[in-house]
Write a protein that holds these residues in place. Structure first.
Motif, PDB file in Angstrom:
ATOM      1  N   ASP A 193       0.844  -1.066  -0.179  1.00 28.56           N
ATOM      2  CA  ASP A 193       0.091  -0.136   0.138  1.00 28.56           C
ATOM      3  C   ASP A 193       1.064   1.171   0.040  1.00 28.56           C
ATOM      4  OD1 ASP A 193       1.163  -0.486   2.455  1.00 28.56           O
ATOM      5  OD2 ASP A 193      -0.701  -0.242   3.584  1.00 28.56           O
ATOM      6  N   LEU A 194       0.275   2.262   0.408  1.00 28.47           N
ATOM      7  CA  LEU A 194       0.981   3.643   0.291  1.00 28.47           C
ATOM      8  C   LEU A 194       2.030   3.766   1.167  1.00 28.47           C
ATOM      9  CD1 LEU A 194      -1.365   6.491  -0.932  1.00 28.47           C
ATOM     10  CD2 LEU A 194       0.696   5.762  -1.966  1.00 28.47           C
ATOM     11  N   ALA A 195       1.828   3.245   2.481  1.00 25.82           N
ATOM     12  CA  ALA A 195       2.433   3.326   3.524  1.00 25.82           C
ATOM     13  C   ALA A 195       3.760   2.625   3.364  1.00 25.82           C
ATOM     14  CB  ALA A 195       1.912   2.968   4.740  1.00 25.82           C
ATOM     15  N   SER A 196       3.781   1.463   2.883  1.00 22.38           N
ATOM     16  CA  SER A 196       4.760   0.490   2.719  1.00 22.38           C
ATOM     17  C   SER A 196       5.665   1.135   1.294  1.00 22.38           C
ATOM     18  CB  SER A 196       4.493  -0.989   2.412  1.00 22.38           C
ATOM     19  OG  SER A 196       3.567  -1.108   1.112  1.00 22.38           O
ATOM     20  N   LEU A 197       4.853   1.719   0.380  1.00 24.34           N
ATOM     21  CA  LEU A 197       5.637   2.182  -0.617  1.00 24.34           C
ATOM     22  C   LEU A 197       6.744   3.245  -0.216  1.00 24.34           C
ATOM     23  CD1 LEU A 197       6.023   2.538  -3.798  1.00 24.34           C
ATOM     24  CD2 LEU A 197       4.375   4.206  -3.737  1.00 24.34           C
ATOM     25  N   TRP A 198       6.040   4.337   0.637  1.00 26.20           N
ATOM     26  CA  TRP A 198       6.876   5.270   1.266  1.00 26.20           C
ATOM     27  C   TRP A 198       7.972   4.754   1.989  1.00 26.20           C
ATOM     28  CZ3 TRP A 198       8.323  10.163   0.732  1.00 26.20           C
ATOM     29  CH2 TRP A 198       8.660  10.548   1.770  1.00 26.20           C
ATOM     30  N   MET A 199       7.707   3.684   2.654  1.00 27.20           N
ATOM     31  CA  MET A 199       8.729   2.988   3.507  1.00 27.20           C
ATOM     32  C   MET A 199      10.094   2.362   2.268  1.00 27.20           C
ATOM     33  SD  MET A 199       9.780   1.926   6.367  1.00 27.20           S
ATOM     34  CE  MET A 199      11.481   1.162   6.565  1.00 27.20           C
ATOM     35  N   GLN A 200       9.573   1.731   1.466  1.00 28.67           N
ATOM     36  CA  GLN A 200      10.496   1.373   0.201  1.00 28.67           C
ATOM     37  C   GLN A 200      11.374   2.671  -0.255  1.00 28.67           C
ATOM     38  OE1 GLN A 200      11.244  -1.349  -0.668  1.00 28.67           O
ATOM     39  NE2 GLN A 200      12.388  -1.195  -2.570  1.00 28.67           N
ATOM     40  N   ILE A 201      10.467   3.557  -0.559  1.00 36.36           N
ATOM     41  CA  ILE A 201      11.196   4.777  -1.074  1.00 36.36           C
ATOM     42  C   ILE A 201      12.238   5.376   0.093  1.00 36.36           C
ATOM     43  CG2 ILE A 201      11.051   7.390  -1.645  1.00 36.36           C
ATOM     44  CD1 ILE A 201       8.218   6.820  -2.751  1.00 36.36           C
ATOM     45  N   LYS A 202      11.857   5.333   1.257  1.00 36.14           N
ATOM     46  CA  LYS A 202      12.906   5.898   2.420  1.00 36.14           C
ATOM     47  C   LYS A 202      14.112   5.134   2.442  1.00 36.14           C
ATOM     48  CE  LYS A 202      11.221   7.047   6.484  1.00 36.14           C
ATOM     49  NZ  LYS A 202      10.183   7.120   7.639  1.00 36.14           N
ATOM     50  N   GLN A 203      14.168   3.655   2.298  1.00 37.86           N
ATOM     51  CA  GLN A 203      14.979   3.029   2.367  1.00 37.86           C
ATOM     52  C   GLN A 203      15.931   2.746   1.079  1.00 37.86           C
ATOM     53  OE1 GLN A 203      14.202  -0.974   3.443  1.00 37.86           O
ATOM     54  NE2 GLN A 203      13.174  -1.729   1.654  1.00 37.86           N
ATOM     55  N   LEU A 204      15.392   3.455   0.121  1.00 40.74           N
ATOM     56  CA  LEU A 204      16.033   3.330  -1.059  1.00 40.74           C
ATOM     57  C   LEU A 204      17.007   4.669  -1.213  1.00 40.74           C
ATOM     58  CD1 LEU A 204      14.066   2.111  -4.159  1.00 40.74           C
ATOM     59  CD2 LEU A 204      16.157   1.401  -3.658  1.00 40.74           C
ATOM     60  N   VAL A 205      16.219   5.647  -0.701  1.00 36.92           N
ATOM     61  CA  VAL A 205      17.104   6.963  -0.959  1.00 36.92           C
ATOM     62  C   VAL A 205      18.558   7.128  -0.607  1.00 36.92           C
ATOM     63  CG1 VAL A 205      17.171   9.468   0.018  1.00 36.92           C
ATOM     64  CG2 VAL A 205      14.926   8.252  -0.449  1.00 36.92           C
ATOM     65  N   MET A 206      19.127   6.502   0.539  1.00 42.32           N
ATOM     66  CA  MET A 206      20.349   6.719   0.686  1.00 42.32           C
ATOM     67  C   MET A 206      21.477   5.938  -0.046  1.00 42.32           C
ATOM     68  SD  MET A 206      21.470   7.535   4.715  1.00 42.32           S
ATOM     69  CE  MET A 206      20.751   6.236   5.485  1.00 42.32           C
ATOM     70  N   PRO A 207      20.992   4.781  -0.297  1.00 47.59           N
ATOM     71  CA  PRO A 207      21.913   4.030  -1.072  1.00 47.59           C
ATOM     72  C   PRO A 207      22.234   4.456  -2.536  1.00 47.59           C
ATOM     73  CG  PRO A 207      20.338   2.464  -0.207  1.00 47.59           C
ATOM     74  CD  PRO A 207      20.325   3.810   0.497  1.00 47.59           C
ATOM     75  N   VAL A 208      20.940   4.759  -3.101  1.00 43.05           N
ATOM     76  CA  VAL A 208      20.622   5.168  -4.235  1.00 43.05           C
ATOM     77  C   VAL A 208      21.410   6.558  -4.526  1.00 43.05           C
ATOM     78  CG1 VAL A 208      19.114   6.165  -6.042  1.00 43.05           C
ATOM     79  CG2 VAL A 208      18.741   3.918  -5.060  1.00 43.05           C
ATOM     80  N   MET A 209      21.398   7.605  -3.761  1.00 43.59           N
ATOM     81  CA  MET A 209      21.814   8.914  -3.893  1.00 43.59           C
ATOM     82  C   MET A 209      23.435   8.932  -3.760  1.00 43.59           C
ATOM     83  SD  MET A 209      19.693  10.622  -5.021  1.00 43.59           S
ATOM     84  CE  MET A 209      20.314  12.210  -5.010  1.00 43.59           C
TER      85      MET A 209
END
Lengths: 337, 310
Positions: A193-209
């Motif tokens: 759902d949206l909450a878990s999508l937000w979580m996925q984005i949050k955990q992706l941000v640092m390694p990706v950036m």
């Protein structure tokens, strides 16, 4: 063009064979015992049997050829079978490259780890390109402006500071001090759902950036110099003289010509997505291919290390070829004889 | 040389033009005008001086355990705090820097020698060109970081027993970094040698009966010095980064013989308690590499006569 591609392909084969030999021989001739990590209570004759069961009893060239057969014939056949659901020959009896640590086929382990690596590292490569190209264009168009000066400095810092420091710094700031982002990438996390999508984005941000900025630093400099090479050429003056808008001059004439070397460089960099991710995956505990390699190396899991290293080599050789071909397609001035 | 009795006043371009200047004076003048390069030179000198002379000024044994003062923040006695065993971080960073820089310089020299020899031989002797350049291409196609990790994993213990724990791992790391980073140098040097070989002064040397070896050392090598110098600086930066990366992955130097990368690796698990353990070694690596890269940048601009004229 076709002849050039065929010649390059033929040339890639001896290269790959040489690399496969180096990788195999290096691991095989090294002073290292695969049973070294087993308990000391195992009697020597059992130890010898274990070595035999790992296929170590045979002479070097036999093992090399068998490994080649497994790698180039058996495993591709398995992949085809799985992909199309057909059975080719005697698939259950076929010899497979197996990991010594887990006893499962190496290819399965790799397939398991591939999505994480592709997501994190692949995404960072794309983001890096998206950051680098506009910066490169503006830096070149406004050469020696404050934007260009700052950009030059930032990109110099960007590729001088290693990712294992920027990554740790990011964790320190955003996870430890501000507690905004998780420091560990959770692969079991599912987006429902949206909450878990937000979580996925949050955990992706640092390694990706972290990785994206490192990639962008080099690429933006390259983009800038490619643009500068073109900006002062006669055809740009002609385009301006015939009354083209500045936008058309920049984006239709200059950009398209400048992209030729940049696209080749991007193609050349794709293999580093896989091998260069080793450090990033280690920092953020992403269980991708890089981490698999580290585990395999620490556990002296020779077949897994051989296969992974050789796979990286195939990617490098393959994308070198792609880059050469792309260069020929994009730039009609290049004629391969 | 510049030591002419009449030194021209600054800004007097006309008279300056008449004073005989060697190529290296020109290079130095151009280098001096490159702000980044000068700043890099200063920073690198400070880092090198601190690392070389620091242990005399801050004479704390980096391996001395004092468990009562573990995990401390910065203080007068311990400017960078202490680690989880009470060892002084500042002393460790200084000691680690010695090894990191030593690895960087030695590995760079090795890769430079290999790269130059391969490049000169391939460029000068036509029949060696094919095989040597194919070898270079082969090395360029190798997945380097995985291979480095594998080589270190496999040969670490053998070399450690043969040369002792410190020398063994030092030799291994310097060797593997040197042997996997010479390809760019070889390519650039070959290209330059190919061009120089056809020049008149080489033909002239041939016609006067100069031996091949002497032509190479006397006429060809001095003319390919500039690209070699530039790749030397980039080589140091590359070697320091590679060594730190290996140590950071736990496959470099052992914890009792730490380099900057190893200090970083050891500090990761204590990042929440003592962030200084990560920041200082990381900063040291970054500053050193950044300054060396700037020196290389300035050197490249200064050595390029087309850019120098301005």
């Amino acid at each position: 063009m076709i002849r050039f591609i065929i010649r390059r392909l033929l040339f890639a084969i001896p290269t790959l064979i040489a690399i496969s030999f180096i990788v195999f021989a290096l691991l095989d001739l090294a002073p290292n015992d695969p049973t070294g990590q087993l308990p000391l209570t195992i009697p020597p004759e059992v130890r010898a049997q274990i070595r035999e069961s790992l296929g170590l009893g045979q002479p070097f060239h036999v093992r090399y050829l068998k490994w080649m057969e497994q790698f180039f014939i058996n495993e591709p056949l398995n992949v085809v079978e799985q992909a199309f659901g057909v059975e080719i020959g005697d698939s259950s009896e076929r010899l497979r490259v197996r990991s010594w640590a887990t006893r499962s086929p190496v290819v399965d382990l790799i397939v398991e780890r591939m999505p994480q690596t592709l997501w994190v590292v692949g995404l960072s490569y794309v983001v890096g390109i998206l950051i680098a190209i506009p910066i490169g264009i503006v830096s070149a168009y406004r050469q020696y402006s404050w934007f260009d000066q700052v950009g030059t400095f930032v990109s110099m810092v960007g590729f001088s500071v290693p990712t294992f420091f920027t990554g740790l710094l990011a964790i320190l700031i955003f996870s430890v001090m501000l507690q905004w982002l998780p420091s560990i990438y959770d692969t079991t996390h599912e987006v429902t759902d949206l909450a878990s999508l937000w979580m996925q984005i949050k955990q992706l941000v640092m390694p990706v950036m972290v990785l994206a900025l490192f990639n962008a630093a080099q690429l933006s400099r390259f983009m800038r110099s490619a643009m500068l090479d073109n900006l002062n050429l006669d055809y740009v003056r002609t385009a301006r003289a015939k009354g083209s808008t500045e936008r058309a001059v920049l984006f239709i004439h200059v950009l398209r010509n400048s992209m030729i070397p940049v696209v080749t460089l991007i193609a050349l960099g794709i293999p580093t997505i896989f091998s260069g991710a080793i450090i990033t995956e280690q920092i953020f505990r992403v269980n991708g291919l890089g981490q698999l390699l580290i585990i395999a190396i620490q556990g002296a899991d020779i077949p897994l290390v051989q296969t992974l290293t050789f796979l990286f080599a195939i990617l490098i050789v393959g994308f070198n070829l792609v880059a050469d071909v792309l260069y020929g397609i994009l730039d009609p001035r290049i004629r391969y004889q | 040389m510049t030591t002419t009795p009449v030194s021209p006043p600054a800004g007097n371009g006309l008279r300056e033009a008449h004073v005989h200047r060697s190529q290296w004076t020109d290079v130095w003048l151009a280098f001096r005008n490159h702000t980044g390069a000068v700043a890099g030179m200063v920073v690198f000198s400070i880092v090198a001086l601190a690392v070389l002379a620091g242990p005399w000024l801050h004479d704390v044994d980096p391996q001395y355990l004092d468990i009562r003062v573990k995990n401390q923040g910065p203080s007068l006695a311990h400017p960078m705090g202490t680690d989880n065993l009470g060892r002084d971080m500042f002393a460790q960073v200084l000691a680690g820097g010695r090894i990191s820089l030593a690895v960087g310089v030695t590995a760079m020299l090795l890769s430079l020698v290999v790269g130059t020899v391969v490049g000169v031989l391939a460029g000068y002797y036509h029949r060696l060109d094919g095989p040597l350049m194919r070898t270079t291409d082969l090395f360029l196609a190798l997945p380097l970081l995985p291979l480095l990790l594998v080589i270190i994993m496999l040969f670490r213990d053998t070399l450690r027993t043969a040369f002792g724990p410190e020398t063994g791992i030092f030799l291994l790391i310097v060797f593997v970094i040197g042997i996997t980073s010479w390809m760019q140098t070889a390519r650039i040097v070959r290209g330059d040698v190919l061009a120089i070989k056809e020049r008149e002064f080489v033909t002239a040397a041939h016609s006067t009966g100069t031996r091949e070896r002497r032509i190479i050392t006397r006429h060809v090598l001095p003319n390919v010095l500039s690209p070699i110098l530039v790749s030397a600086t980039l080589g140091i930066a590359n070697a320091i980064i590679t060594e730190s990366a290996l140590s950071f992955l736990g496959l470099g130097f052992p914890p009792d013989f730490p380099t900057w990368g190893r200090l970083l690796f050891d500090g990761v698990n204590f990042m929440t308690i003592t962030p200084a353990r990560v920041i200082w070694p990381g900063l040291a690596i970054s500053l050193t590499v950044l300054s060396v890269n700037y020196i290389g940048d300035g050197l490249r601009d200064a050595l390029d006569p087309r850019l120098r004229g301005a």
